[in-house]
Each structure stands twice: as C-alpha cells, then as structure tokens.
Design a protein around this motif. Structure first.
Motif, PDB file in Angstrom:
ATOM      1  N   UNK A  44      11.703   4.004  24.555  1.00  0.00           N
ATOM      2  CA  UNK A  44      12.853   3.669  23.783  1.00  0.00           C
ATOM      3  C   UNK A  44      13.095   2.195  23.868  1.00  0.00           C
ATOM      4  N   UNK A  45      13.083   1.455  22.758  1.00  0.00           N
ATOM      5  CA  UNK A  45      13.382  -0.016  22.503  1.00  0.00           C
ATOM      6  C   UNK A  45      14.797  -0.426  22.139  1.00  0.00           C
ATOM      7  N   UNK A  46      15.456  -1.207  22.912  1.00  0.00           N
ATOM      8  CA  UNK A  46      16.691  -1.517  22.496  1.00  0.00           C
ATOM      9  C   UNK A  46      16.733  -3.230  22.240  1.00  0.00           C
ATOM     10  N   UNK A  47      16.727  -3.592  21.243  1.00  0.00           N
ATOM     11  CA  UNK A  47      16.583  -4.928  20.517  1.00  0.00           C
ATOM     12  C   UNK A  47      18.050  -5.435  20.049  1.00  0.00           C
ATOM     13  N   UNK A  48      18.532  -6.648  20.563  1.00  0.00           N
ATOM     14  CA  UNK A  48      19.633  -7.342  20.233  1.00  0.00           C
ATOM     15  C   UNK A  48      19.478  -8.428  19.240  1.00  0.00           C
ATOM     16  N   UNK A  49      20.074  -8.521  17.932  1.00  0.00           N
ATOM     17  CA  UNK A  49      19.563  -9.561  17.165  1.00  0.00           C
ATOM     18  C   UNK A  49      20.850 -10.184  16.727  1.00  0.00           C
ATOM     19  N   UNK A  50      20.955 -11.501  16.284  1.00  0.00           N
ATOM     20  CA  UNK A  50      22.048 -12.209  15.901  1.00  0.00           C
ATOM     21  C   UNK A  50      22.554 -11.932  14.506  1.00  0.00           C
ATOM     22  N   UNK A  51      21.660 -11.283  13.614  1.00  0.00           N
ATOM     23  CA  UNK A  51      21.888 -10.711  12.322  1.00  0.00           C
ATOM     24  C   UNK A  51      21.406  -9.374  12.267  1.00  0.00           C
ATOM     25  N   UNK A  52      21.991  -8.587  11.384  1.00  0.00           N
ATOM     26  CA  UNK A  52      21.433  -7.245  10.953  1.00  0.00           C
ATOM     27  C   UNK A  52      20.021  -7.264  10.613  1.00  0.00           C
ATOM     28  N   UNK A  53      19.198  -6.271  11.107  1.00  0.00           N
ATOM     29  CA  UNK A  53      17.780  -6.217  10.744  1.00  0.00           C
ATOM     30  C   UNK A  53      17.518  -5.098   9.723  1.00  0.00           C
ATOM     31  N   UNK A  54      16.694  -5.553   8.861  1.00  0.00           N
ATOM     32  CA  UNK A  54      16.240  -4.182   7.978  1.00  0.00           C
ATOM     33  C   UNK A  54      15.235  -3.087   8.686  1.00  0.00           C
ATOM     34  N   UNK A  55      15.434  -1.859   8.229  1.00  0.00           N
ATOM     35  CA  UNK A  55      14.663  -0.823   8.864  1.00  0.00           C
ATOM     36  C   UNK A  55      13.183  -1.220   8.275  1.00  0.00           C
ATOM     37  N   UNK A  56      11.995  -1.157   9.223  1.00  0.00           N
ATOM     38  CA  UNK A  56      10.795  -1.376   8.685  1.00  0.00           C
ATOM     39  C   UNK A  56      10.284  -0.301   7.992  1.00  0.00           C
ATOM     40  N   UNK A  57       9.344  -0.605   6.945  1.00  0.00           N
ATOM     41  CA  UNK A  57       8.652   0.408   6.079  1.00  0.00           C
ATOM     42  C   UNK A  57       8.014   1.451   6.800  1.00  0.00           C
ATOM     43  N   UNK A  58       7.795   1.107   7.956  1.00  0.00           N
ATOM     44  CA  UNK A  58       6.767   2.325   8.938  1.00  0.00           C
ATOM     45  C   UNK A  58       7.806   3.301   9.509  1.00  0.00           C
ATOM     46  N   UNK A  59       8.987   2.983   9.565  1.00  0.00           N
ATOM     47  CA  UNK A  59       9.814   3.943  10.233  1.00  0.00           C
ATOM     48  C   UNK A  59       9.749   5.256   9.511  1.00  0.00           C
ATOM     49  N   UNK A  60       9.639   6.315  10.487  1.00  0.00           N
ATOM     50  CA  UNK A  60       9.820   7.821   9.861  1.00  0.00           C
ATOM     51  C   UNK A  60      11.118   8.218   9.358  1.00  0.00           C
ATOM     52  N   UNK A  61      12.141   7.468   9.908  1.00  0.00           N
ATOM     53  CA  UNK A  61      13.455   8.040   9.761  1.00  0.00           C
ATOM     54  C   UNK A  61      14.507   6.906  10.374  1.00  0.00           C
ATOM     55  N   UNK A  62      15.694   7.047  10.066  1.00  0.00           N
ATOM     56  CA  UNK A  62      16.624   5.965  10.424  1.00  0.00           C
ATOM     57  C   UNK A  62      17.977   6.592  10.519  1.00  0.00           C
ATOM     58  N   UNK A  63      18.875   6.001  10.891  1.00  0.00           N
ATOM     59  CA  UNK A  63      20.261   6.335  11.093  1.00  0.00           C
ATOM     60  C   UNK A  63      21.203   5.144  11.446  1.00  0.00           C
TER      61      UNK A  63
END
Length: 153
Positions: A44-63
């Motif tokens: 489990x990786x929790x990453x905090x960003x200054x701006x919203x991030x796009x979902x990478x192409x290699x992701x199997x799913x997202x929500x």
C-alpha cells in the motif's frame, strides 16, 4: 486492508462491503482496499501531491477517494492483524484523489493455484514459502491532494 485517521478507528461495515464491489471504498474517514486473497503480502503506497495526478496507464483499475484526517496521521491496518504502519500527513484536512491498483488478479490466480496444489503432504513452512515466492506484487496506490481544511463537527 484499511486506511483511516488515527482517531477514526471504528469499522464501517457498509464501506467494507462496498469495497468488495469497488475494490476501494470508504466513508470519508475510513478506506477499505479489498484483496482477492488473504495470505500473500500486498503493498500500500500513499502519496501526497500538490496537484491532482492522472491515473497511470498500467493501472488495472481505479476509483476516486476522499479521506479526512483531523490528526494528520493515517493508519494502515490489516483487518485480522491490526495496524501495520502509519503515515504522517503534511497537514490535517480533507484529502481527495484516486486509488488505483496493479497485480490484484495475478496474485489472486497464483494464490488459487497454490491452494489447488496443497495436499496432506504439505508442511506449514512449505505453504508459507509458496506465499513468499509469489512472482507478482499486488499493490494499491492512493494519490491524494489536500483539498480543504477539516470539516468542523
């Protein structure tokens, strides 16, 4: 697995059931990640960003996800074993973003294959070794951005 604010430790059965359909679901204070197996380690990786991030192409799913942290500390827990770690956030507040995952199906297939091969001759150590030798990694990534201060009660 579950991710929650350090003061929001009460379980939410409705959110947990929703994670079985959505893979990741929550109630604003508590997130659940639903793996298809319970014996092989997941990341489990929790990453905090200054701006919203796009979902990478290699992701199997997202929500899309949202979690509020009044303490500024997120706890990563294993439902049957308790807390596995915690993460200090840069600030308290409401964090929004996306959860995405990889390796979920491959690890589940490997897990099921090992279960089919286990017979009376298998020792406990042999089974644990098989779990540890999984050639795939099941990973859940939470990409979050601070969106607002905490909502006053």
């Amino acid at each position: 697995m579950e991710i929650y604010d350090a003061d929001a430790y009460l379980m939410d059965n409705a959110a947990m059931k929703a994670s079985q359909r959505q893979v990741v679901a929550g109630n604003g204070y508590h997130l659940y990640c639903h793996s298809l197996q319970s014996n092989i380690r997941v990341r489990v990786n929790i990453r905090i960003w200054a701006l919203p991030q796009d979902i990478p192409d290699h992701a199997e799913g997202s929500t899309p996800i949202r979690i509020e942290s009044e303490t500024g500390i997120l706890v990563i827990g294993q439902l049957t074993f308790g807390p596995a770690g915690e993460m200090e956030l840069p600030r308290t507040g409401v964090y929004e973003g996306n959860a995405w995952w990889t390796g979920r199906g491959a690890v589940s297939s490997y897990h099921d294959d090992i279960f089919r091969r286990i017979d009376d001759d298998w020792e406990f150590e042999q089974i644990n070794r098989a779990w540890g030798e999984c050639p795939f990694t099941e990973e859940y990534v939470l990409d979050l951005t601070l969106s607002s201060p905490c909502v006053p009660e």
